[in-house]
Design an enzyme around this catalytic site. Sequence first.
Site, mmCIF file in Angstrom:
data_model
loop_
_atom_site.group_PDB
_atom_site.id
_atom_site.type_symbol
_atom_site.label_atom_id
_atom_site.label_comp_id
_atom_site.label_asym_id
_atom_site.label_seq_id
_atom_site.Cartn_x
_atom_site.Cartn_y
_atom_site.Cartn_z
ATOM 1 N N PRO A 12 0.793 -1.232 0.000
ATOM 2 C CG PRO A 12 -0.099 -1.103 2.131
ATOM 3 C CD PRO A 12 0.539 -2.067 1.183
ATOM 4 C CG ASN A 13 -0.400 4.335 1.244
ATOM 5 O OD1 ASN A 13 -1.323 4.918 0.677
ATOM 6 N ND2 ASN A 13 -0.541 3.748 2.413
ATOM 7 N NE ARG A 20 3.747 6.920 1.476
ATOM 8 C CZ ARG A 20 3.980 5.721 1.951
ATOM 9 N NH1 ARG A 20 4.368 4.743 1.146
ATOM 10 N NH2 ARG A 20 3.824 5.468 3.225
ATOM 11 C CE1 TYR A 25 8.596 5.547 2.908
ATOM 12 C CE2 TYR A 25 7.002 7.324 2.718
ATOM 13 C CZ TYR A 25 7.495 6.227 3.396
ATOM 14 O OH TYR A 25 6.892 5.793 4.550
ATOM 15 C CG ASN A 79 8.348 -1.602 0.479
ATOM 16 O OD1 ASN A 79 7.771 -1.670 1.568
ATOM 17 N ND2 ASN A 79 8.935 -0.503 0.027
ATOM 18 C CB ALA A 82 1.522 0.606 6.555
ATOM 19 C CG HIS A 85 5.387 -1.470 10.225
ATOM 20 N ND1 HIS A 85 6.726 -1.785 10.254
ATOM 21 C CD2 HIS A 85 5.272 -0.477 9.288
ATOM 22 C CE1 HIS A 85 7.379 -1.017 9.396
ATOM 23 N NE2 HIS A 85 6.525 -0.225 8.791
ATOM 24 C CG ASP A 92 -0.107 -16.630 9.436
ATOM 25 O OD1 ASP A 92 0.924 -16.636 10.139
ATOM 26 O OD2 ASP A 92 -1.254 -16.627 9.918
ATOM 27 C CD GLU A 103 10.903 -6.584 6.464
ATOM 28 O OE1 GLU A 103 10.961 -7.683 7.051
ATOM 29 O OE2 GLU A 103 10.707 -5.509 7.042
ATOM 30 C CG HIS A 105 11.244 -1.461 4.721
ATOM 31 N ND1 HIS A 105 9.875 -1.476 4.631
ATOM 32 C CD2 HIS A 105 11.599 -2.551 5.445
ATOM 33 C CE1 HIS A 105 9.416 -2.526 5.287
ATOM 34 N NE2 HIS A 105 10.440 -3.198 5.782
ATOM 35 N NE ARG A 112 9.779 6.715 8.320
ATOM 36 C CZ ARG A 112 8.817 6.510 7.414
ATOM 37 N NH1 ARG A 112 8.976 5.569 6.499
ATOM 38 N NH2 ARG A 112 7.747 7.244 7.425
ATOM 39 N NE ARG A 117 6.661 5.184 9.846
ATOM 40 C CZ ARG A 117 5.603 5.157 9.018
ATOM 41 N NH1 ARG A 117 5.424 4.132 8.205
ATOM 42 N NH2 ARG A 117 4.739 6.148 8.994
HETATM 43 C C1 DQA Z 1 8.141 1.603 3.798
HETATM 44 C C2 DQA Z 1 8.214 1.893 5.297
HETATM 45 C C3 DQA Z 1 6.880 1.670 5.969
HETATM 46 O O1 DQA Z 1 6.967 1.971 7.347
HETATM 47 C C4 DQA Z 1 5.821 2.547 5.342
HETATM 48 O O2 DQA Z 1 4.565 2.277 5.904
HETATM 49 C C5 DQA Z 1 5.773 2.456 3.855
HETATM 50 C C6 DQA Z 1 7.037 2.395 3.126
HETATM 51 C C7 DQA Z 1 9.461 1.951 3.078
HETATM 52 O O3 DQA Z 1 9.645 1.479 1.972
HETATM 53 O O4 DQA Z 1 10.280 2.705 3.610
HETATM 54 O O5 DQA Z 1 4.729 2.506 3.251
HETATM 55 O O6 DQA Z 1 7.906 0.213 3.627
#
Ligand code: DQA
Length: 152
Positions: A12-13, A20, A25, A79, A82, A85, A92, A103, A105, A112, A117
């Site tokens: 997401p996002n 953003r 980022y 990635n 959110a 977390h 699962d 993983e 980021h 942060r 986070r």
């Molecule tokens: C993120 C870090 C996460 O805490 C955040 O919610 C994101 C982006 C990162 O790539 O730094 O959406 O995964």
Amino acid sequence: MSRYKILIVNGPNLGHLGERQPEIYGSETMADIPALLETLLGEHVGEVELDYFHANGEGRIIDRLEAARAEGVQGVVLNAGAYTHTSLAIADCLAWIGIPTVEVHLSNVWARPEAIRHQSFMAAQAVGVIAGFGLMSYALAVQALWARLRAA
Ligand code: DQA
């Protein structure tokens, strides 16, 4: 035909990267990832088939990861945004599909201020975690998975 299949999953996002919070980022967009990864792979680009997926919803991410298992994908760069977390459900899924997952980021989540986070449901299911290098986090993750696959 490519020898290895690696799937890059963004949660997401992450669809509006560049717009953003660029101070956190960065200003690059997801559209910049393929070129970066192709440069990294260089003459070996044909060895690795890279597939990209983005979804804002948890269920769609799980559906894509399950499909990856059926497709014989050998590595996942995840990635989860959110959901990293919060999502026991994605963790699962990673636990049973058995695909080596890195993983990633963009930001260094441990640097942060929000304590949430600093916690990851994904990390215990991942072969490793890379954070803080912007889009380069993805390239480093692909490099690590590719090296593992070649060594296997
Ligand atoms: C993120 C870090 C996460 O805490 C955040 O919610 C994101 C982006 C990162 O790539 O730094 O959406 O995964």
